[in-house]
Write an enzyme that holds these catalytic residues in place. Structure first.
Site, PDB file in Angstrom:
ATOM      1  N   ARG A 235       0.739  -0.908  -0.424  1.00  0.00           N
ATOM      2  CA  ARG A 235       0.218   0.633   0.066  1.00  0.00           C
ATOM      3  C   ARG A 235       0.668   1.256   0.051  1.00  0.00           C
ATOM      4  NH1 ARG A 235      -3.355  -2.892  -1.232  1.00  0.00           N
ATOM      5  NH2 ARG A 235      -5.741  -3.151  -0.738  1.00  0.00           N
ATOM      6  N   GLU A 263      -4.164   6.744  -5.311  1.00  0.00           N
ATOM      7  CA  GLU A 263      -4.154   6.372  -6.314  1.00  0.00           C
ATOM      8  C   GLU A 263      -5.530   6.979  -7.647  1.00  0.00           C
ATOM      9  OE1 GLU A 263      -3.798   2.452  -6.267  1.00  0.00           O
ATOM     10  OE2 GLU A 263      -2.230   2.143  -5.007  1.00  0.00           O
ATOM     11  N   HIS A 282      -0.825  -0.764  -9.886  1.00  0.00           N
ATOM     12  CA  HIS A 282      -1.386  -1.330  -8.567  1.00  0.00           C
ATOM     13  C   HIS A 282      -1.670  -2.825  -9.186  1.00  0.00           C
ATOM     14  CE1 HIS A 282      -3.587  -1.172  -5.065  1.00  0.00           C
ATOM     15  NE2 HIS A 282      -3.486  -2.749  -4.907  1.00  0.00           N
TER      16      HIS A 282
HETATM   17  C1  DGY Z   1      -6.033  -6.062  -2.690  1.00  0.00           C
HETATM   18  O1  DGY Z   1      -6.205  -6.756  -2.684  1.00  0.00           O
HETATM   19  O2  DGY Z   1      -5.382  -5.219  -1.582  1.00  0.00           O
HETATM   20  C2  DGY Z   1      -4.510  -6.141  -3.414  1.00  0.00           C
HETATM   21  O3  DGY Z   1      -4.234  -4.337  -3.542  1.00  0.00           O
HETATM   22  C3  DGY Z   1      -6.025  -5.982  -5.198  1.00  0.00           C
HETATM   23  O4  DGY Z   1      -5.696  -7.237  -5.424  1.00  0.00           O
END
Ligand code: DGY
Length: 323
Positions: A235, A263, A282
């Protein structure tokens, strides 16, 4: 009465069609994120939310819809976009998709590590720009070897462990830090100071919580070796992005980033003009098979919640305690 669900992001037609066969569906079908005000309006009289990481499901949204809302199901393993405490207080179970995206995300971390250590994106730009004019050169675009590197993993949950396994195949030395005590074969567990000071590559695999927000601070970045590489497939909020930009701007560090503070990444982000970064939008879980598995898991959670059954993958199982 037919249950009413709100889908907050575009999903494949086949998925939406099959949900429409069983439920009343309101589906957001635009590339930009659904505005929270629209979500709040659509949620009036709705029983369920099917969402993902691009949607903020705030405490206010949950409170406004709590009377009827039976389940929030996210197509993601991360849940930092959802006010989990508010959902728990309101007795609403939150479903998520652990496990099914572990290998894809670990592969992505390795892809970014190799792209940075072997300067793949930079080399691609070089060739396309007509920079490759001379004969084979012993000194052109030299990189570093994972097999000669110490790689530090911040977070040793399932994804961190899957990354460690892959790195062992590459012959890297793997060290790691985890919030709770963990023993992983072939991995030296160290404290955060050692992780930042000793690693040639640091890869982030922790959930974003109020405790991990900006865990990669200016001070931590300053502890990294000259020429070290930061990989983030977890993240954006784990990193003080401005401090990272300062380090990258000075040319001291490299970074492979799949996730960002905000984002989509703004077109005026300074990261876009830096040669020593590899940027992806992402995509950690972005394989066809994994996305299918994530949607299947999220729909199982959604349907279970609507039926009043326990969610197969529930973030806040304490909601069941007082039922
Ligand atoms: C998640 O699943 O948390 C990812 O960041 C997106 O697939």
């Amino acid at each position: 009465m037919t249950s009413k669900i709100v889908i907050t992001l575009p999903l494949p037609d086949v998925v939406v069609t099959s949900l429409r066969e069983r439920f009343d569906v309101l589906a957001w079908d635009h590339p930009e994120a659904m505005p929270e005000a629209t979500l709040q309006t659509w949620l009036q009289g709705s029983d369920a939310i099917l969402c993902s990481v691009g949607n903020t499901i705030s405490a206010a949204t949950i409170a406004g819809a709590a009377r009827q809302l039976k389940v929030i199901s996210t197509i993601s393993v991360g849940v930092d976009h959802i006010a989990i405490d508010a959902a728990t207080v309101a007795g609403i179970p939150v479903g998520y998709t652990p496990g099914v995206l572990t290998d894809s995300t670990a592969d992505m971390a390795l892809a970014l590590m190799l792209a940075c250590t072997r300067r793949i994106a930079e080399s691609d730009r070089f060739v396309r720009a007509g920079g490759w004019q001379g004969a084979w050169s012993a000194g052109m675009l030299l990189g570093t070897d994972l097999s000669r590197s110490t790689v530090g993993l911040l977070g040793m949950g399932p994804i961190g462990q899957a990354v460690a396994k892959r790195l062992q195949g590459f012959g890297a030395t793997v060290i790691a830090w985890n919030r709770s005590v963990k023993e992983v074969p072939g991995v030296d567990m160290v404290d955060l100071d050692a992780l930042f000071e000793q690693s040639d590559v640091i890869s982030l695999h922790a959930a974003l919580t109020k405790d991990t927000q900006h865990v990669v601070s200016a001070q931590r970045l300053a502890q990294m070796k000259d020429g070290a590489i930061l990989i983030n497939t977890a993240r954006g909020g784990l990193v003080d992005e401005q401090a990272l930009v300062n380090e990258l701007d000075s040319g001291r560090l490299y970074a492979g980033l799949d996730v960002f503070d905000r984002e989509p990444l703004s077109l005026d982000s300074p990261l876009l003009r830096l040669e020593n970064t590899v940027l992806t939008p992402h995509l950690g879980s972005a394989t066809a098979a994994t996305r299918q598995a994530m949607m299947a898991c999220a729909i199982e959670n959604l349907v279970a919640g609507l039926m009043g059954a326990r969610l197969p993958c529930c973030v806040n199982p304490t909601v069941y305690e007082n039922r």
